[in-house]
Design a protein around this motif. Structure first.
Motif, PDB file in Angstrom:
ATOM      1  N   MET A 140      -6.837  26.623  28.199  1.00  0.00           N
ATOM      2  CA  MET A 140      -8.111  26.839  27.609  1.00  0.00           C
ATOM      3  C   MET A 140      -8.393  28.231  27.824  1.00  0.00           C
ATOM      4  N   LEU A 141      -8.275  28.487  29.001  1.00  0.00           N
ATOM      5  CA  LEU A 141      -8.652  29.689  29.647  1.00  0.00           C
ATOM      6  C   LEU A 141      -8.099  31.230  29.040  1.00  0.00           C
ATOM      7  N   PHE A 142      -7.624  30.823  29.085  1.00  0.00           N
ATOM      8  CA  PHE A 142      -6.607  32.485  28.770  1.00  0.00           C
ATOM      9  C   PHE A 142      -7.195  32.421  26.598  1.00  0.00           C
ATOM     10  N   ALA A 143      -7.432  31.156  26.368  1.00  0.00           N
ATOM     11  CA  ALA A 143      -7.738  31.224  24.709  1.00  0.00           C
ATOM     12  C   ALA A 143      -9.033  31.779  24.684  1.00  0.00           C
ATOM     13  N   LEU A 144     -10.205  31.472  25.925  1.00  0.00           N
ATOM     14  CA  LEU A 144     -10.952  31.542  25.613  1.00  0.00           C
ATOM     15  C   LEU A 144     -11.100  33.342  26.056  1.00  0.00           C
ATOM     16  N   ILE A 145     -10.866  33.845  27.141  1.00  0.00           N
ATOM     17  CA  ILE A 145     -10.754  35.445  27.425  1.00  0.00           C
ATOM     18  C   ILE A 145     -10.492  35.904  26.341  1.00  0.00           C
ATOM     19  N   ILE A 146      -9.189  35.628  25.075  1.00  0.00           N
ATOM     20  CA  ILE A 146      -8.358  36.329  24.389  1.00  0.00           C
ATOM     21  C   ILE A 146      -9.695  36.237  23.019  1.00  0.00           C
ATOM     22  N   HIS A 147     -10.513  35.215  23.309  1.00  0.00           N
ATOM     23  CA  HIS A 147     -11.540  34.520  21.728  1.00  0.00           C
ATOM     24  C   HIS A 147     -12.744  35.487  22.293  1.00  0.00           C
ATOM     25  N   GLU A 148     -12.553  35.873  23.591  1.00  0.00           N
ATOM     26  CA  GLU A 148     -14.472  36.692  24.022  1.00  0.00           C
ATOM     27  C   GLU A 148     -13.942  38.448  23.322  1.00  0.00           C
ATOM     28  N   ARG A 149     -12.772  38.001  23.887  1.00  0.00           N
ATOM     29  CA  ARG A 149     -12.265  40.072  23.938  1.00  0.00           C
ATOM     30  C   ARG A 149     -12.361  40.235  21.633  1.00  0.00           C
ATOM     31  N   ARG A 150     -12.295  39.523  21.525  1.00  0.00           N
ATOM     32  CA  ARG A 150     -11.559  39.789  20.301  1.00  0.00           C
ATOM     33  C   ARG A 150     -13.446  40.046  19.594  1.00  0.00           C
ATOM     34  N   LEU A 151     -13.925  38.440  19.954  1.00  0.00           N
ATOM     35  CA  LEU A 151     -15.138  38.033  19.422  1.00  0.00           C
ATOM     36  C   LEU A 151     -16.117  39.501  19.859  1.00  0.00           C
ATOM     37  N   TYR A 152     -15.798  40.447  21.128  1.00  0.00           N
ATOM     38  CA  TYR A 152     -17.090  41.724  21.012  1.00  0.00           C
ATOM     39  C   TYR A 152     -16.490  42.581  20.383  1.00  0.00           C
ATOM     40  N   GLY A 153     -15.303  43.294  20.154  1.00  0.00           N
ATOM     41  CA  GLY A 153     -14.689  43.854  19.510  1.00  0.00           C
ATOM     42  C   GLY A 153     -15.346  43.253  18.069  1.00  0.00           C
TER      43      GLY A 153
END
Length: 120
Positions: A75-88
Motif C-alpha cells: 500500500m505504501l509503495f503504491a501510494l508513493i508511485i500514485h502520488e508521484r504520477r498525480l503530481y506529474g
C-alpha cells in the motif's frame, strides 16, 4: 459486539468506494465536456489507467488479504508511485495550458486527499 474488521470493511466497500467511483465518474464527465480527445488524447487516457491500477491494486489487496507488514508495504509503495504520477499529471496540465482545468482539477484534488486516507 460489533466486529471492528467487519465495520472497517463495510465502511470501505459501502461508503469510501462509492464516493471514489462517483468522483471518478464526475472527473470523466468533466473531461468529456472539455473534449479531452482533442486536448490531451491517448496520453491522458493512459495516465488515467495507470493511476487506476496504482490506486486500485492496494485497495483490492487490502480487501482480499489480512492486513500485515507485506500488505502495508504494498500500500505504501503504491501510494508513493500514485502520488508521484498525480503530481506529474497535474504539473503537465498546468504547463501544457490545456483546457482540463477548474472543476476537473478540483475533482482530482478531492480524489488525491481521499487516496491518502484510503491507503493509510
Amino acid at each position: 459486539m460489533i466486529n471492528p474488521a467487519l465495520l472497517v470493511r463495510s465502511y470501505l466497500l459501502y461508503f469510501i468506494l462509492p464516493l471514489w467511483v462517483l468522483a471518478g465518474l464526475t472527473d470523466y464527465f468533466l473531461h468529456k465536456r472539455t473534449r479531452i480527445e482533442d486536448t490531451s488524447g491517448t496520453t491522458e487516457s493512459a495516465l488515467h489507467l495507470l493511476q487506476l491500477g496504482e490506486s486500485g491494486i492496494p485497495v483490492i489487496v487490502a480487501l482480499l488479504f489480512e492486513i500485515n507488514a507485506l500488505v502495508i508495504g504494498i500500500m505504501l509503495f503504491a501510494l508513493i508511485i500514485h502520488e508521484r504520477r498525480l503530481y506529474g499529471t497535474s504539473t503537465m496540465h498546468i504547463h501544457a495550458d490545456t483546457s482540463v482545468r477548474g472543476n476537473s482539477m478540483s475533482i482530482v484534488s478531492w480524489k488525491f486527499s481521499r487516496s491518502w486516507r484510503c491507503h493509510l
